[in-house]
Design an enzyme around this catalytic site. Structure first.
Site, short mmCIF file in Angstrom:
data_model
loop_
_atom_site.label_atom_id
_atom_site.label_comp_id
_atom_site.label_asym_id
_atom_site.label_seq_id
_atom_site.Cartn_x
_atom_site.Cartn_y
_atom_site.Cartn_z
N GLY A 46 0.84 -1.19 0.00
CA GLY A 46 0.00 0.00 0.00
C GLY A 46 0.87 1.24 0.00
O GLY A 46 2.07 1.17 0.29
N GLN A 51 2.62 10.04 1.85
CA GLN A 51 3.99 9.51 1.94
C GLN A 51 4.88 10.00 0.81
O GLN A 51 6.11 9.91 0.91
CB GLN A 51 3.96 7.97 1.95
N CYS A 92 5.88 -0.19 7.49
CA CYS A 92 5.53 1.06 6.81
C CYS A 92 6.73 1.50 5.98
O CYS A 92 7.86 1.51 6.47
CB CYS A 92 5.20 2.14 7.85
N LEU A 93 6.46 1.86 4.72
CA LEU A 93 7.55 2.28 3.84
C LEU A 93 8.18 3.58 4.33
O LEU A 93 9.31 3.89 3.95
CB LEU A 93 7.04 2.43 2.41
N HIS A 134 -4.45 1.41 7.76
CA HIS A 134 -3.09 1.99 7.87
C HIS A 134 -2.95 3.17 6.88
O HIS A 134 -2.47 4.25 7.25
CB HIS A 134 -2.08 0.88 7.57
N GLU A 135 -3.41 2.97 5.64
CA GLU A 135 -3.27 4.04 4.63
C GLU A 135 -4.20 5.21 4.93
O GLU A 135 -3.82 6.37 4.72
CB GLU A 135 -3.56 3.48 3.22
N HIS A 138 -2.59 7.42 7.31
CA HIS A 138 -1.61 8.33 6.67
C HIS A 138 -2.32 9.59 6.17
O HIS A 138 -1.80 10.71 6.32
CB HIS A 138 -0.92 7.64 5.50
O1 K1U Z 1 1.83 2.49 4.04
C1 K1U Z 1 2.85 1.87 3.82
O2 K1U Z 1 3.91 2.32 4.19
C2 K1U Z 1 2.80 0.54 3.11
C3 K1U Z 1 2.69 -0.63 4.08
C4 K1U Z 1 1.25 -1.07 4.19
C5 K1U Z 1 1.00 -2.09 5.25
C6 K1U Z 1 1.41 -3.38 5.13
C7 K1U Z 1 1.13 -4.30 6.13
C8 K1U Z 1 0.43 -3.94 7.21
C9 K1U Z 1 0.03 -2.64 7.31
C10 K1U Z 1 0.32 -1.71 6.33
C11 K1U Z 1 3.52 -1.74 3.50
O3 K1U Z 1 3.29 -2.23 2.45
S1 K1U Z 1 4.88 -2.26 4.41
C12 K1U Z 1 5.40 -3.79 3.57
C13 K1U Z 1 4.83 -4.94 4.26
O4 K1U Z 1 4.79 -4.91 5.46
C14 K1U Z 1 4.30 -6.13 3.56
C15 K1U Z 1 4.81 -6.56 2.38
C16 K1U Z 1 4.29 -7.70 1.77
C17 K1U Z 1 3.26 -8.41 2.36
C18 K1U Z 1 2.74 -7.97 3.56
C19 K1U Z 1 3.27 -6.84 4.16
ZN ZN Z 2 2.72 3.37 6.12
#
Ligand code: K1U
Ligand code: ZN
Length: 169
Positions: A46, A51, A92-93, A134-135, A138
């Site tokens: 996401g 961001q 979170c990225l 989560h998004e 943000h």
């Molecule tokens: O908002 C962001 O920074 C993106 C975030 C979204 C998210 C993922 C998982 C739980 C809550 C929010 C990410 O994509 S972080 C990457 C990650 O954790 C992930 C990657 C692949 C599969 C599952 C999770």
């Molecule tokens: Zn995030």
């Protein structure tokens, strides 16, 4: 197509509240397309416009196993949340390398415009429900570390600032 720079916590711009999109036009479609490219490149599921320092209500997501179901949510609104909660280990990225448990609604129903400006309603559970919440945080200027204790948040802030200083030197 372009990769967009992602703001890193504790950048104060991550606390900006996003405004609604006034018109779903080519500018917004280009933004969503660039956000999807940035999200896939960063191995995320996401990304919120906040961001990438754009303070309008745009979210992109792809929680499919094959990474072949991109979704664009514009002006999203949660219209229903389950009473049942789940605890998920979130990342979170904007907070690279940090993962911690957050409790959220287990399922949500969301209304949003798609990239054609059509109103859609989706019901989501598990990772997709967590990702939407989560998004949407943000877009309200909230980063997931704000659910953690002051002690953990302080440590994360120190770690992020140290990593940024080291990357600059
Ligand atoms: O908002 C962001 O920074 C993106 C975030 C979204 C998210 C993922 C998982 C739980 C809550 C929010 C990410 O994509 S972080 C990457 C990650 O954790 C992930 C990657 C692949 C599969 C599952 C999770
Ligand atoms: Zn995030």
């Amino acid at each position: 197509m372009a990769l967009l720079p992602i703001l890193v916590y504790p950048d104060p711009r991550l606390h900006t509240v996003a405004r609604p999109v006034q018109a779903v036009d080519d500018r917004i479609r280009q933004l969503a397309s660039d956000m999807l490219e940035t999200m896939y490149d960063s191995k995320g599921v996401g990304l919120a416009a906040t961001q990438v320092d754009v303070h309008e209500q745009v979210i992109v997501m792809d929680t499919s196993e094959e990474h072949d179901h991109p979704m664009v949510l514009i002006n999203p609104r949660i219209v229903w949340m389950s009473d049942e909660h789940i605890i998920w280990e979130e990342g979170c990225l904007s907070v690279p390398g940090i993962y911690d448990k957050v409790e959220r609604a287990a399922a949500v129903r969301v209304q949003a415009l798609d990239e054609q400006g059509q109103l859609r309603e989706i019901e989501a559970n598990e990772l997709t429900a967590v990702c939407i919440q989560h998004e949407m945080d943000h877009l309200k200027g909230k980063v997931f570390v704000e659910y953690l204790s002051m002690l953990k948040r302080g440590r994360i802030k120190t770690k992020m600032l140290k990593a940024q200083r080291e990357a600059q030197s």
